[in-house]
Design a protein around this motif. Structure first.
Motif: not given
Length: 683
Positions: A244, A343, A346, A549, A612, A614
């Motif tokens: 994203v 998941d 986001a 992250r 996130n 991801t």
């Protein structure tokens, strides 16, 4: 090399978990004694002793005991007493026992362990719950005298319970373990387990409980101790948002424009969200991708997409923000949800706007600087180069106005000509022709007359795509940075441009008056200013360290004057935050969502930072082989194939003892059939 965890017994065995309960068997002695002791009878006068022959023999016998006769009540009571004693001893059957004297149990707590699963009984649960049950069963299967330690393996290793033989305490330590929204790494946990067991004597073993979805499978290579991997959960299909990015762009304002020029004039700012949706299943997925603001129910944009098996499909969502939308949170969701809801969501943030605010401050005469130069000499050239970028909003003023503006945008690109204040507000910084002395750690020294440029750092983003060949300086100041790597532009006489970046901002120092050179007449000067603006724009959009992250430390740029810093996590929990040199640091971000930081001071404010997961490795819930060193297979077994470590029989034995007691009571209180017939009245 790795080896499977050995089994102590080939088949089931019986173990007493509380052998002290067998003391109840000592009551069998008094029970038998009651049945062999003679009854003391009272003397009575009767017409005949024919019916009392047995009593007469007892009176004539000299021994206090009589012969033991096997009677049904005695058998029932003895059996009930034996069953109660066994029940208090807590007998348990073992399906498997570990022979290791010291066992380390590693429980994977990465994001994929939060995926839905089915228990052997058919109830809906999660992979982490299956792993916790298996860990408790393994503890119950330890041989007497063995000890164990519990480790949690997320992004980092965490010791849950040190070596202990108390199974109750070890199992209690497992209960609060939960899956985290992070990409897992078993390497640190395996290394910690090896380090803890290496110094111990006897046999040592490591058991890893995971679902097999490892971001770094190489972590299981070259383990020096015997290691076994037990997997939980079945392979399931899953779709996820694996990337994203949110940026500020521009789009057409509408169909009212009739030609290209009018269309260009009417283009308006819009927020552009770029997502990648991946399908890790075996069947196509028909999905809706939506975008909305945090704490709002209205959908800003949505798309319906068909994602083929194994495909990673880019999706673009846009909307036009209002001034009140800047820096607010954005939620991106996939529907319908699947086995791993984590998941399917986001997080992003509305950029601060496509126009970068720039403040150009003049500091007055550059005392002690270049002879004959004034701080305002560079300003016209700088203002012209800054204004050449259509996506900037330039404000010119004095240094006093810059330092006295409390509401200055924290991401403002600040340009100071002729001065070097210790803590200027704003974001990225450019200082031109500073006075002699210390300037952000760099010593501004002696004047240089007509220095000859010899080299420049082309690898630095600020000097890319440009050349300084043919640029001549009339005068400059010699710069002595703290490290040689900070030099950006060098002359034969010394350094004339240096990097003065701090932990919270990128800074550039030019030791000369741009107006006292022919550089503004070159295209490289415009490229240099444009590079600075692009770098400042990127920092404004993503922060000084880029998007966050989960599992990684969170670094957020804050004003150097910030105080009373507070950090709130996605669930509203208060987090520990450290502050140093204009940088706020949160040590760990275990959950995906929005992290909110606020501070007080002359430039009080707040910032919202999305974090996130991801991760392709965590979202791919298919089965994967684990390869050991040399290409061999790691010893892997499924939790479904593991026999139960133990099954306690306490309640069954207690129930059987109760049944014998009830039968004994009934046997004593029953009415014999012969007596029933005698009591019946004659016809």
């Amino acid at each position: 090399m790795t080896a499977p965890l050995a089994q102590a017994s080939a088949g089931p065995s019986l173990t007493l978990l509380a052998p002290g309960g067998l003391w109840l068997l000592a009551l069998l002695g008094p029970l038998v004694l009651l049945y062999i002791l003679k009854i003391k009878r009272s003397r009575r006068r009767v017409p005949s002793t024919w019916l009392w022959a047995a009593a007469q023999r007892d009176l004539m016998a000299r021994a206090p005991f009589r012969r033991l006769i096997a009677q049904l009540p005695l058998i029932l009571q003895a059996l009930a007493l034996a069953l109660l004693a066994l029940a208090l001893a807590r007998p348990a059957s073992r399906g498997r026992a570990f022979t290791g004297d010291h066992v380390a149990i590693l429980l994977d707590t990465s994001a994929s362990m939060s995926a839905a699963a089915r228990a052997p009984s058919g109830e809906a649960t999660t992979r982490i719950e299956l792993g916790k049950r298996l860990a408790k069963d393994l503890l119950s299967g330890l041989t007497p005298g063995s000890d164990a330690l519990i480790l949690e393996a997320g992004r980092d290793a965490r010791l849950v319970a040190a070596l202990d033989r108390d199974l109750v305490r070890l199992k209690a330590a497992i209960d609060p373990i939960a899956a985290r929204d992070v990409e897992g790494d078993l390497g640190a946990a395996v290394a910690l387990a090896v380090d803890r067991l290496r110094q111990l004597g006897g046999s040592r073993r490591i058991v890893v409980i995971t679902d097999g979805n490892l971001a770094r499978p190489a972590a299981l290579r070259g383990v020096s101790l015997p290691l076994e991997v037990i997997t939980v959960g079945d392979a399931v299909d899953n779709a996820a948002i694996v990337r994203v990015d949110v940026r500020s762009g521009s789009g057409p304002a509408g169909a009212a424009a009739s030609d290209a020029d009018a269309l260009q004039q009417e283009r308006r700012e819009e927020v552009q969200a770029f997502l990648v949706v991946a399908n890790f299943g075996a069947e196509p997925r028909d999905l809706y991708v939506t975008m909305r603001q945090d704490s709002a129910s209205d959908v800003l944009s949505s798309r319906r997409v068909l994602v083929k098996p194994g495909e990673r499909l880019p999706v673009v969502l846009t909307f036009r923000p209002s001034p009140g939308d800047y820096r607010k949170g954005l939620l991106f969701e996939l529907s319908p949800r699947d086995a791993m809801p984590l998941d399917d969501v986001a997080y992003g943030r509305v950029p601060a706007g496509d126009r970068l605010p720039v403040f150009l401050a003049s500091g007055g005469p550059a005392q002690g600087g270049t002879p004959g130069a004034t701080a305002s000499g560079s300003s016209p050239w700088l203002a012209r180069a800054l204004a050449s970028d259509p996506m900037t909003s330039v404000t010119a003023g004095s240094l006093a106005e810059l330092l006295g503006t409390p509401a200055l945008d924290p991401d403002t690109f600040v340009v100071i000509d002729g001065a070097c204040p210790p803590a200027p507000p704003g974001g990225d910084l450019l200082i031109v022709n500073p006075p002699p002395g210390r300037c952000f750690g760099t010593l501004v020294g002696r004047p240089l007359d007509r220095p000859t440029l010899t080299s420049w750092d082309t690898a630095d983003p600020r000097l890319r795509f440009l050349t300084l060949d043919g640029v001549h300086l009339r005068a400059a100041s010699s710069l002595e940075p703290e490290a040689a790597a900070q030099a950006l532009i060098r002359a034969q006489e010394g350094t004339v441009a240096a990097d003065i970046s701090t932990a919270s901002r990128t800074g550039t120092l030019l030791g000369f008056d741009v107006g006292e050179s022919d550089w503004p007449l070159k295209a490289s000067f415009v490229l240099f200013v444009r590079n600075l603006l692009e770098q400042a724009r990127a920092h404004r959009a993503h922060g000084i360290t880029g998007p966050a992250r989960t599992g990684e430390p969170l670094r957020v740029s804050v004003p150097a004057t910030a105080r009373d810093l507070q950090a709130i996590g996605p669930a509203g929990e208060r987090l520990d935050v450290a502050q140093r040199a204009g940088l706020a640091l949160i040590a760990e971000t275990p959950r995906a969502g929005f992290y909110r930081l606020s501070w007080q001071g002359p430039q009080a404010g707040s910032v919202l930072v999305p974090a996130n997961l991801t991760s392709v490795a965590e979202s791919d819930l298919a089965s994967k082989p684990l390869v050991a060193e040399g290409g061999g297979e790691v010893a892997v077994s499924s939790a479904a194939s593991q026999p139960d470590a133990h099954a306690e029989w306490t309640w069954l034995l207690a129930l059987a003892a109760l049944g014998l007691v009830v039968f004994d009571v009934w046997y004593f209180t029953r009415v014999p059939r012969r007596l029933q017939g005698q009591d019946r009245p004659a016809a």
